[in-house]
Design an enzyme around this catalytic site. Structure first.
Site, short mmCIF file in Angstrom:
data_model
loop_
_atom_site.label_atom_id
_atom_site.label_comp_id
_atom_site.label_asym_id
_atom_site.label_seq_id
_atom_site.Cartn_x
_atom_site.Cartn_y
_atom_site.Cartn_z
N ASN A 143 0.83 -1.20 0.00
CA ASN A 143 0.00 0.00 0.00
C ASN A 143 0.86 1.25 0.00
O ASN A 143 1.08 1.86 -1.04
CB ASN A 143 -0.95 -0.01 1.19
N ASP A 144 1.35 1.65 1.15
CA ASP A 144 2.09 2.91 1.25
C ASP A 144 3.34 2.93 0.37
O ASP A 144 3.74 3.98 -0.12
CB ASP A 144 2.49 3.17 2.70
N THR A 145 3.97 1.77 0.17
CA THR A 145 5.22 1.71 -0.58
C THR A 145 5.03 1.88 -2.08
O THR A 145 6.01 1.94 -2.82
CB THR A 145 5.94 0.37 -0.32
#
Length: 476
Positions: free
Chosen positions: A398-400
């Site tokens: 997700n965030d990466t």
């Protein structure tokens, strides 16, 4: 002490130190990492067995306690070995981060226990410098113990979310100064011969500080926290090794401390944040109110359609995340990858430094499934290739992979290095739902024109993709 046992002990510690360093060197490459762990383990075994040789050189005054000490040491060694073997065999790969945090905490606790024994030894003659080192090691080891236990509980789902109160940093700072002040009192006022009650209060405050320091830290920062406490444990072990004049402990502590520190800095850099920001900020405390409105809509796609598209692609890059570990889908993923490579598709894996819940988590997961090392690439080695890829597949990350980190200055994760999956011609995101990542930030990738969402458990999705490609090949 007799000369011969001491000579064997010194030689053993020298051999153990060499094995520690050589083992760490081999861990720098995925190809030799497994043997490096074995080499370092042999070094620890040599150092542990060498410690029993001290019994041959003890003076007569210590003889009454000799049998008791040997029995206690052998019992502890046996129980620890059996428990570690049993738990290591049965732990799931998804729970490996929790296990690392737990074992790391035990190392810090062991260092703190050594310090406690030294402080409570009324027969010892304490000088200032060793006392200061003992207190510092006790403080660091205690913080590592309680902090690692909180990290373990968070990773294992036993503690959900964060715990923050108004003035948290002031409270933590005051508690740290109080603990440090009590440690200085033990050194300079009591000269190391403090009462057991004072020593107990010191350790109690240190343990509480570790809890309060870790509780406010969000789940997105857990890889950095684990690495930081790993460095803490190494420093504590090194300090207590100095107090005991034990070369093996000193060298092992310095190696772990320095490696953990470098890894912590690498993890923080991968998130575009400083270590102090990780520890003292409220990152992840709120949602994405400051991110602004995201344009576009999420578009769903069937697993079979996505699989067929990949079958006829020239180049496909997979970006795995913790969702892959949760679904235990690594084996089915590699089975699908082999179908693609057999069809002439070029396949690579892109690994973000903080993918998963601990450093190297995704690398270990893929290695367990049998993925060749030459198919796995770090962020800086593969990021430029996404623009050449026909398809990029995000599995549980997700965030990466959030483009907001690169383009949206109002986003809380702006500036964080990400995998450039959005630059591929087509992006498929395999995800169980529409939830946000650990940072609590909405992912702009999911709304992009070239992105389609394949909803479902990663393992079930991979099974559907495998069936689709096999049916396609059978039809031909």
């Amino acid at each position: 002490m007799n000369l011969q046992p001491q000579l064997i002990i010194d030689a053993s510690y020298f051999a153990a130190a060499f094995l520690f360093i050589y083992g760490l060197k081999r861990m720098s490459s995925p190809v030799t990492a497994r043997s490096g762990i074995v080499v370092a383990g042999v070094g620890m075994l040599v150092a542990t067995l060498a410690s029993f040789l001290y019994v041959f050189g003890v003076n007569e005054a210590a003889q009454p306690h000799l049998t008791t000490n040997i029995i206690l040491a052998a019992t502890a060694l046996g129980v620890g070995t059996l428990w570690a073997w049993w738990s290591g065999k049965r732990v799931a790969m998804t729970a490996m981060p929790q296990m690392v945090a737990l074992y790391n905490g035990m190392g810090g606790g062991a260092a703190a226990a050594i310090a406690a024994v030294e402080l409570l030894r009324t027969s010892a003659t304490h000088t200032t410098i060793p006392l200061i080192v003992t207190i510092v090691g006790a403080l660091i080891g205690s913080v590592s113990l309680s902090g690692s236990l909180i990290a373990w509980a968070k990773l294992d789902g036993k503690i959900n979310g964060t715990w923050r109160v108004k003035g948290q940093q002031v409270i933590n700072g005051a508690l740290f100064l109080l603990t440090l002040g009590l440690g200085l009192f033990i050194v300079f006022a009591e000269h190391g011969h403090a009462s057991p009650q004072v020593v107990a209060v010191f350790f109690g405050l240190a343990l509480i500080f570790g809890v309060l320091m870790t509780m406010p830290i969000g789940g997105a920062d857990m890889p950095v926290v684990i690495s930081l406490y790993n460095a803490f444990t190494g420093l504590a072990v090194g300090f207590e090794g100095y107090v005991l004049q034990n070369p093996a402990l000193m060298i092992a502590g310095m190696v772990v401390g320095s490696a953990g520190t470098l890894l912590t800095l690498l993890m923080a850099k991968a998130m575009n944040r400083s270590v102090s920001n990780v520890i003292f900020s409220n990152f992840g405390a709120t949602g994405d109110e400051s991110q602004g409105e995201i344009k576009g809509t999420m578009k769903a796609a069937e697993a079979g359609d996505a699989a067929v598209n990949m079958r006829y692609a020239s180049k496909v890059i997979f970006a795995p995340g913790y969702g892959l570990a949760v679904a235990q889908a690594q084996h089915k993923l590699f089975e699908f990858v082999k179908l693609l490579t057999d069809a002439g598709v070029e396949v690579k894996f892109a690994i973000h430094p903080v993918a998963g819940r601990m450093p190297g988590h995704m690398n270990v997961l893929l290695a367990e499934a049998g993925v060749p090392y030459d198919m796995i690439y770090d962020l800086e080695d593969i990021n430029e290739e996404f623009k050449e890829a026909d398809v990029a597949v995000v599995i549980g990350a997700n965030d990466t992979v959030n483009p907001a980190a690169r383009t949206n200055k109002s986003s809380p994760i702006y500036g964080m290095p990400i995998l450039n999956v959005d630059q591929a011609r087509q992006v498929y995101v395999i995800k169980r739902g529409q939830g946000k990542g650990y940072s609590g930030v909405e992912n702009e990738l999911f709304f992009a024109d070239n992105t389609s969402m394949v909803y479902g458990d990663a393992q079930k999705v991979m099974v559907a993709m495998i069936q689709a490609v096999k049916q396609l090949e059978g039809g031909h």
